[in-house]
Design a protein around this motif. Structure first.
Motif, mmCIF file in Angstrom:
data_model
loop_
_atom_site.group_PDB
_atom_site.id
_atom_site.type_symbol
_atom_site.label_atom_id
_atom_site.label_comp_id
_atom_site.label_asym_id
_atom_site.label_seq_id
_atom_site.Cartn_x
_atom_site.Cartn_y
_atom_site.Cartn_z
ATOM 1 N N GLU A 131 27.923 0.141 -2.777
ATOM 2 C CA GLU A 131 28.717 -0.190 -1.340
ATOM 3 C C GLU A 131 28.037 -1.151 -0.204
ATOM 4 N N VAL A 132 26.893 -1.178 -0.087
ATOM 5 C CA VAL A 132 25.780 -1.803 0.412
ATOM 6 C C VAL A 132 25.568 -2.612 0.848
ATOM 7 N N GLY A 133 25.470 -3.247 -1.162
ATOM 8 C CA GLY A 133 24.292 -3.991 -0.924
ATOM 9 C C GLY A 133 22.862 -3.762 -1.397
ATOM 10 N N ASN A 134 22.265 -4.686 -1.712
ATOM 11 C CA ASN A 134 20.908 -4.548 -1.633
ATOM 12 C C ASN A 134 20.504 -4.358 -0.864
ATOM 13 N N GLU A 135 20.349 -4.988 0.739
ATOM 14 C CA GLU A 135 19.797 -4.953 1.639
ATOM 15 C C GLU A 135 20.185 -4.183 2.503
ATOM 16 N N GLY A 136 21.154 -3.412 2.094
ATOM 17 C CA GLY A 136 21.486 -2.396 3.321
ATOM 18 C C GLY A 136 20.940 -1.398 2.352
ATOM 19 N N PHE A 137 20.838 -1.244 0.983
ATOM 20 C CA PHE A 137 20.098 0.146 0.639
ATOM 21 C C PHE A 137 18.736 -0.532 1.071
ATOM 22 N N LEU A 138 17.737 -1.148 1.445
ATOM 23 C CA LEU A 138 16.562 -1.595 1.488
ATOM 24 C C LEU A 138 16.482 -0.954 2.740
ATOM 25 N N LYS A 139 17.334 -1.346 3.686
ATOM 26 C CA LYS A 139 17.287 -0.464 5.494
ATOM 27 C C LYS A 139 17.878 0.761 5.246
ATOM 28 N N ILE A 140 18.349 2.168 4.418
ATOM 29 C CA ILE A 140 18.180 2.700 4.455
ATOM 30 C C ILE A 140 17.150 3.344 3.076
ATOM 31 N N GLU A 141 16.261 3.043 2.706
ATOM 32 C CA GLU A 141 14.710 3.353 1.784
ATOM 33 C C GLU A 141 14.038 3.448 2.519
ATOM 34 N N ASN A 142 13.806 2.257 3.581
ATOM 35 C CA ASN A 142 13.161 1.606 4.911
ATOM 36 C C ASN A 142 12.688 3.405 5.789
ATOM 37 N N GLN A 143 13.884 3.156 5.774
ATOM 38 C CA GLN A 143 14.333 4.468 7.359
ATOM 39 C C GLN A 143 13.651 5.996 6.236
ATOM 40 N N VAL A 144 14.619 5.677 5.600
ATOM 41 C CA VAL A 144 13.940 7.658 4.715
ATOM 42 C C VAL A 144 12.473 7.900 4.452
ATOM 43 N N ASN A 145 11.274 6.672 3.889
ATOM 44 C CA ASN A 145 10.550 6.892 3.948
ATOM 45 C C ASN A 145 9.757 6.895 4.330
ATOM 46 N N VAL B 108 17.516 -2.648 -7.835
ATOM 47 C CA VAL B 108 17.562 -3.517 -6.432
ATOM 48 C C VAL B 108 17.100 -5.335 -7.176
ATOM 49 N N LEU B 109 17.938 -5.580 -7.817
ATOM 50 C CA LEU B 109 18.355 -7.114 -8.729
ATOM 51 C C LEU B 109 18.423 -8.243 -7.710
#
Ligand SMILES: Nc1ncnc2c1ncn2[C@@H]1O[C@H](COP(=O)(O)OP(=O)(O)OP(=O)(O)O)[C@@H](O)[C@H]1O
Ligand SMILES: O=C(O)C1=C[C@@H](O)[C@@H](O)[C@H](O)C1
Ligand SMILES: [Mg+2]
Length: 175
Positions: free
Chosen positions: A50-64, A119-120
């Motif tokens: 849904e949000v692509g790699n960059e969108g996912f990494l933003k969520i991953e950064n925030q959660v971690n 995330v490729l």
């Protein structure tokens, strides 16, 4: 704070080794991939679609970055090394253990990169991703535990031995 954070390639065993280490220590076990799924109400692969790699990494950064933990083993996803704030947070709250395995071993364990939600970047090969991430894992690691040639139970023992050695070196350094 007394936390242990596992980093390493997808399928290296951050979650499976992490949970055994937590149980042996009487620590909490936190798999931050599950926190991401809980927060977003979707599977990792659905979030990435849904949000692509960059969108996912933003969520991953925030959660971690927002994980609050003591006496916990934390196992994030393999792509967390791209999340600078999250990695700085982990360095502050605990000991970062890089579980390392050869490219061949990792490749054999992952049947489908897409189903696993790796995330490729467009056109990036898995070999290139392995090399790119290896440099980041080495940069952030306090301890490196080599998994090649060992069964999971042996890796768990090697993790404890490496943690003991690291703590002894830390105490020596403080004297
Ligand atoms: N020697 C080994 N050590 C650890 N895991 C092993 C070993 N041999 C095989 N495996 C298998 O490899 C897989 C590791 O998967 P796991 O989900 O723990 O990886 P992960 O590092 O948490 O990946 P992700 O980044 O996707 O969260 C498991 O299915 C485990 O049984
Ligand atoms: O290594 C990766 O690129 C990933 C691993 C998973 O654990 C998830 O964090 C996500 O699917 C990305
Ligand atoms: Mg995992």
């Amino acid at each position: 704070m007394d936390n242990i954070i596992f980093i390493g390639m997808p399928a290296v065993g951050k979650s499976s080794v992490g949970i055994v280490v937590a149980k042996r220590l009487g620590y909490r076990f936190v798999d931050t991939d599950l926190l991401i799924q809980e927060q977003e109400g979707k599977l990792l692969k659905e979030i990435i679609a849904e949000v692509g790699n960059e969108g996912f990494l933003k969520i991953e950064n925030q959660v971690n970055r927002d994980v609050k933990a003591t006496r916990s083993v934390i196992s994030p996803g393999g792509s967390v090394v791209y999340c600078e704030e999250a990695m700085e947070h982990f360095k502050e709250i605990g000991t970062v253990v890089y579980l390392k395995a050869s490219f061949g071993n990792i490749r054999r364990r992952i049947r489908s990169l897409k189903k696993r939600g790796v995330v490729l970047k467009d056109g990036q090969t898995f070999r290139n991703l392995y090399e790119e991430r290896t440099a980041l894992f080495e940069k952030y690691a306090d301890i490196i535990v080599d998994e090649d040639g060992f069964r999971m139970e042996e890796t768990v023992e090697n993790v404890f031995r490496a943690l003991d050695d690291y703590r002894k070196r830390e105490i020596e350094g403080e004297k």
